[in-house]
Design a protein around this motif. Sequence first.
Motif, PDB file in Angstrom:
ATOM      1  N   LEU A 160      22.715  -9.350  -5.233  1.00 30.36           N
ATOM      2  CA  LEU A 160      23.487  -8.085  -5.297  1.00 30.36           C
ATOM      3  C   LEU A 160      23.956  -8.267  -3.859  1.00 30.36           C
ATOM      4  CD1 LEU A 160      20.387  -5.360  -5.539  1.00 30.36           C
ATOM      5  CD2 LEU A 160      22.724  -5.298  -6.579  1.00 30.36           C
ATOM      6  N   LEU A 161      23.642  -8.931  -2.727  1.00 35.10           N
ATOM      7  CA  LEU A 161      24.544  -9.126  -1.688  1.00 35.10           C
ATOM      8  C   LEU A 161      25.787  -9.897  -1.768  1.00 35.10           C
ATOM      9  CD1 LEU A 161      21.910  -9.979   0.884  1.00 35.10           C
ATOM     10  CD2 LEU A 161      23.543  -7.927   0.919  1.00 35.10           C
ATOM     11  N   ASP A 162      25.900 -10.999  -2.882  1.00 36.06           N
ATOM     12  CA  ASP A 162      26.754 -11.881  -3.107  1.00 36.06           C
ATOM     13  C   ASP A 162      27.763 -10.997  -4.102  1.00 36.06           C
ATOM     14  OD1 ASP A 162      25.638 -13.732  -1.773  1.00 36.06           O
ATOM     15  OD2 ASP A 162      24.934 -14.889  -3.567  1.00 36.06           O
ATOM     16  N   ALA A 163      27.336 -10.160  -4.915  1.00 33.34           N
ATOM     17  CA  ALA A 163      28.419  -9.557  -5.840  1.00 33.34           C
ATOM     18  C   ALA A 163      28.879  -8.408  -4.988  1.00 33.34           C
ATOM     19  CB  ALA A 163      27.528  -9.071  -7.032  1.00 33.34           C
ATOM     20  N   ALA A 164      28.061  -7.756  -3.981  1.00 33.19           N
ATOM     21  CA  ALA A 164      28.610  -6.715  -3.228  1.00 33.19           C
ATOM     22  C   ALA A 164      29.535  -7.375  -2.091  1.00 33.19           C
ATOM     23  CB  ALA A 164      27.636  -5.877  -2.690  1.00 33.19           C
ATOM     24  N   ALA A 165      29.455  -8.554  -1.724  1.00 35.85           N
ATOM     25  CA  ALA A 165      30.489  -9.177  -0.898  1.00 35.85           C
ATOM     26  C   ALA A 165      31.793  -9.329  -1.600  1.00 35.85           C
ATOM     27  CB  ALA A 165      29.861 -10.412  -0.229  1.00 35.85           C
ATOM     28  N   ALA A 166      31.779  -9.811  -2.582  1.00 37.31           N
ATOM     29  CA  ALA A 166      33.099  -9.949  -3.354  1.00 37.31           C
ATOM     30  C   ALA A 166      33.571  -8.564  -3.565  1.00 37.31           C
ATOM     31  CB  ALA A 166      32.670 -10.581  -4.790  1.00 37.31           C
ATOM     32  N   GLU A 167      32.733  -7.621  -4.144  1.00 36.79           N
ATOM     33  CA  GLU A 167      33.447  -6.276  -4.318  1.00 36.79           C
ATOM     34  C   GLU A 167      33.788  -5.636  -3.098  1.00 36.79           C
ATOM     35  OE1 GLU A 167      33.978  -2.702  -6.937  1.00 36.79           O
ATOM     36  OE2 GLU A 167      33.578  -4.834  -7.306  1.00 36.79           O
TER      37      GLU A 167
ATOM     38  N   LEU B 195      38.335 -20.383   7.057  1.00 38.18           N
ATOM     39  CA  LEU B 195      39.207 -20.851   5.873  1.00 38.18           C
ATOM     40  C   LEU B 195      38.146 -20.899   4.909  1.00 38.18           C
ATOM     41  CD1 LEU B 195      42.052 -22.121   5.168  1.00 38.18           C
ATOM     42  CD2 LEU B 195      40.774 -24.288   5.940  1.00 38.18           C
ATOM     43  N   LEU B 196      36.867 -21.371   5.079  1.00 39.76           N
ATOM     44  CA  LEU B 196      35.784 -21.498   4.050  1.00 39.76           C
ATOM     45  C   LEU B 196      35.285 -20.061   3.355  1.00 39.76           C
ATOM     46  CD1 LEU B 196      34.181 -24.634   5.303  1.00 39.76           C
ATOM     47  CD2 LEU B 196      35.856 -24.537   3.540  1.00 39.76           C
ATOM     48  N   HIS B 197      35.418 -18.981   4.231  1.00 42.31           N
ATOM     49  CA  HIS B 197      34.468 -17.794   4.332  1.00 42.31           C
ATOM     50  C   HIS B 197      35.522 -16.797   4.490  1.00 42.31           C
ATOM     51  CE1 HIS B 197      31.036 -20.125   3.521  1.00 42.31           C
ATOM     52  NE2 HIS B 197      31.150 -20.676   4.815  1.00 42.31           N
ATOM     53  N   PRO B 198      36.806 -16.526   3.715  1.00 37.78           N
ATOM     54  CA  PRO B 198      37.663 -15.688   4.160  1.00 37.78           C
ATOM     55  C   PRO B 198      36.932 -14.161   3.744  1.00 37.78           C
ATOM     56  CG  PRO B 198      38.285 -16.468   2.123  1.00 37.78           C
ATOM     57  CD  PRO B 198      37.142 -17.469   2.596  1.00 37.78           C
ATOM     58  N   GLU B 199      36.042 -13.948   3.122  1.00 40.06           N
ATOM     59  CA  GLU B 199      35.446 -12.751   2.566  1.00 40.06           C
ATOM     60  C   GLU B 199      34.856 -11.919   4.054  1.00 40.06           C
ATOM     61  OE1 GLU B 199      32.271 -15.754   2.239  1.00 40.06           O
ATOM     62  OE2 GLU B 199      34.466 -15.521   1.481  1.00 40.06           O
ATOM     63  N   LEU B 200      34.550 -12.855   5.050  1.00 41.82           N
ATOM     64  CA  LEU B 200      34.111 -12.108   6.332  1.00 41.82           C
ATOM     65  C   LEU B 200      35.173 -11.522   7.021  1.00 41.82           C
ATOM     66  CD1 LEU B 200      32.021 -11.371   8.675  1.00 41.82           C
ATOM     67  CD2 LEU B 200      32.259 -13.634   9.585  1.00 41.82           C
TER      68      LEU B 200
END
Length: 195
Positions: free
Chosen positions: A11-18, A88-93
């Motif tokens: 859920l956390l991973d899917a929600a992060a992308a969303e 660069l590796l974690h642009p989602e943050l």
Amino acid sequence: MKDGQATRRRLLDAAAAEFATYGIAGARVDRISANARANKAQMYAYYGNKDGLFDAVFNDHAEKIIHAVPMTAEDLPGYATRLYDACLLHPELVRLAAWARLERVPTGPLLTSMDAQTARKLEAITTAQRSGHIDPSLNPADVLSIVTAMALTWSPVGLIHTASPDDPESEHEGRRRALAETVRRAFTPAPKDTA
């Protein structure tokens, strides 16, 4: 218990992308639950609502960066370049932070849940100022804000150019060198006049 932890992680991973893609208002619980292979009832049981899920996602990503890039106040150039690499590796943050700023907290501290970590960073900067590593005339909070902003120059919120992990390594190296040198010049105490 392990199934519950695995479901929470999905859920956390899917929600992060969303959330990183659509923001808080634009994110859809149906897509999150489908991509996480979990039902909405589980999501609501774990996180209460969409806002609670966003908080959990944002805190999860912020904690990862804090642990991956510890503050080294005696070496601000090194800290800045490691932060560049982490973003660069974690642009989602960076995207999550941008959405939080736009949709929730337009001014003031963004992560009040990280007050203890921020206080430790400010104390480390103060200590480095006392030991002569950082210009003591600068406010520690300003130092932390400016170094962070400099490290995010090429991030997804960069105004001129956003870096990609696919960029040639020579470009990343050039950015790291420019960043480190600029941070060094900006925060190193001026030499004392011996005349």
